[in-house]
Design a protein around this motif. Structure first.
Motif, short mmCIF file in Angstrom:
data_model
loop_
_atom_site.label_atom_id
_atom_site.label_comp_id
_atom_site.label_asym_id
_atom_site.label_seq_id
_atom_site.Cartn_x
_atom_site.Cartn_y
_atom_site.Cartn_z
N ARG A 40 0.81 -1.22 0.00
CA ARG A 40 0.00 0.00 0.00
C ARG A 40 0.84 1.27 0.00
O ARG A 40 0.43 2.29 -0.56
N LEU A 41 2.02 1.23 0.63
CA LEU A 41 2.80 2.46 0.76
C LEU A 41 3.16 3.07 -0.59
O LEU A 41 2.99 4.28 -0.77
N PRO A 42 3.65 2.30 -1.58
CA PRO A 42 3.98 2.93 -2.86
C PRO A 42 2.77 3.40 -3.66
O PRO A 42 2.92 4.14 -4.63
N ARG A 43 1.57 3.00 -3.25
CA ARG A 43 0.35 3.51 -3.88
C ARG A 43 -0.10 4.81 -3.23
O ARG A 43 -0.89 5.56 -3.81
N GLN A 44 0.37 5.06 -2.02
CA GLN A 44 -0.10 6.22 -1.26
C GLN A 44 0.95 7.29 -1.05
O GLN A 44 0.64 8.39 -0.59
N LEU A 45 2.20 6.97 -1.38
CA LEU A 45 3.31 7.91 -1.25
C LEU A 45 4.17 7.87 -2.51
O LEU A 45 4.16 6.86 -3.23
N PRO A 46 4.96 8.93 -2.77
CA PRO A 46 5.93 8.84 -3.86
C PRO A 46 6.88 7.65 -3.65
O PRO A 46 7.24 7.32 -2.52
N TYR A 47 7.27 7.05 -4.74
CA TYR A 47 8.10 5.82 -4.71
C TYR A 47 9.33 5.96 -3.83
O TYR A 47 9.61 5.09 -3.00
N ARG A 48 10.08 7.03 -3.98
CA ARG A 48 11.34 7.16 -3.23
C ARG A 48 11.10 7.41 -1.75
O ARG A 48 11.92 6.99 -0.91
N ILE A 49 10.02 8.07 -1.41
CA ILE A 49 9.70 8.26 0.01
C ILE A 49 9.30 6.93 0.63
O ILE A 49 9.69 6.59 1.75
N ALA A 50 8.52 6.15 -0.10
CA ALA A 50 8.15 4.81 0.37
C ALA A 50 9.40 3.96 0.57
O ALA A 50 9.54 3.26 1.58
N MET A 51 10.31 4.01 -0.39
CA MET A 51 11.57 3.25 -0.27
C MET A 51 12.35 3.67 0.96
O MET A 51 12.90 2.84 1.69
N GLN A 52 12.43 4.97 1.20
CA GLN A 52 13.17 5.48 2.36
C GLN A 52 12.59 4.94 3.66
O GLN A 52 13.33 4.46 4.54
N LEU A 53 11.27 5.01 3.79
CA LEU A 53 10.62 4.53 5.01
C LEU A 53 10.87 3.04 5.23
O LEU A 53 11.18 2.61 6.34
#
Length: 253
Positions: free
Chosen positions: A141-154
């Motif tokens: 769900r995270l990469p659908r709800q946040l920009p890809y690189r921010i999701a990767m960072q988290l």
């Protein structure tokens, strides 16, 4: 003492994890009781929307690791972590979060349709720090709800981010003063609950499914879901109420 407290206010089901001594970490009992609360929300016509929260100033710190070491899982078969993440309700669900929103707790918030968060809350997926993976929806769900690189960072650092940081990326609906997240979420929930219940469910269903539809199938698939709403008794009641300048009386048909 129940590990999940449920109460109903003006068509809203408030589902509160009640393990403040464990920062509302999820064990099997919590998972079972959340699943039961969601079943009640789904089955009752007088309940239009749910609010998921945690008692004691913390939303949820994820899986109860002490219970995990005892061989206990915080999931329900067929429904996922906390009895929710793999089987979402057809009715809207709002997360009202304070304090820690970590690991499975963050994944619970991601499974909700809207999020109201305290400015003091902290969100993180620290699983990699324990050689685990956020497999209760975080990776999906995270990469659908946040920009890809921010999701990767988290995910890859396991480090938390603040509510205001995540609000800047559009993850949260509201950031509010500490201690007021539930009150603000209830105001939002009541505004939604006043609307046509069939329309609300249809809109949620389309919004969830539409990103996976092709250009050619978008409108036909939407018509399958929304067509019955336009033909419903509630649609006629909505038009009559508008013409007569009164509040509508929905009957969920």
């Amino acid at each position: 003492m129940s590990e999940v407290e449920v109460r109903h206010v003006d068509g809203v089901s408030i589902i509160a994890i009640n393990r403040p001594q464990a920062r509302n970490a999820v064990n099997f009992a919590v998972a079972q009781q959340i699943a039961a609360a969601i079943d009640e929300l789904e089955s009752r016509d007088d309940l239009r929307i749910g609010v998921l929260t945690g008692n004691g100033g913390s939303f949820c710190a994820g899986m109860d690791l002490k219970a995990f070491l005892r061989g206990e899982v915080g999931r329900v078969e067929g429904r996922g972590f906390a009895g929710l993440t793999e089987s979402l309700p057809t009715k809207p669900l709002i997360a009202a979060v304070e304090g820690h929103v970590l690991a499975g707790g963050f994944e619970l918030a991601l499974a909700c349709d809207l999020i109201v968060a305290s400015s003091a809350s902290s969100f993180g997926l620290p699983e990699v720090k324990r050689a685990l993976t956020p497999s209760a929806g975080g990776l999906l769900r995270l990469p659908r709800q946040l920009p890809y690189r921010i999701a990767m960072q988290l995910v890859l650092t396991g480090d938390p981010m603040t509510a205001r940081e995540l609000a800047a990326f559009g993850l949260l609906n509201k950031v509010v003063e500490p201690g007021t997240a539930l009150d603000e979420a209830l105001q939002l929930a009541k505004a939604i609950a006043r609307n046509g219940p069939l329309a609300i469910k249809a809109c949620k269903k389309v919004l969830m499914a539409a990103p996976d539809w092709s250009q050619a199938e978008m409108f036909p698939k939407q018509r399958e879901i929304t067509g019955p709403v336009f033909a419903s008794e509630d649609a006629k009641e909505g038009a009559r109420a508008f013409a007569e300048k009164r509040a509508p009386a929905w009957n969920n048909r």
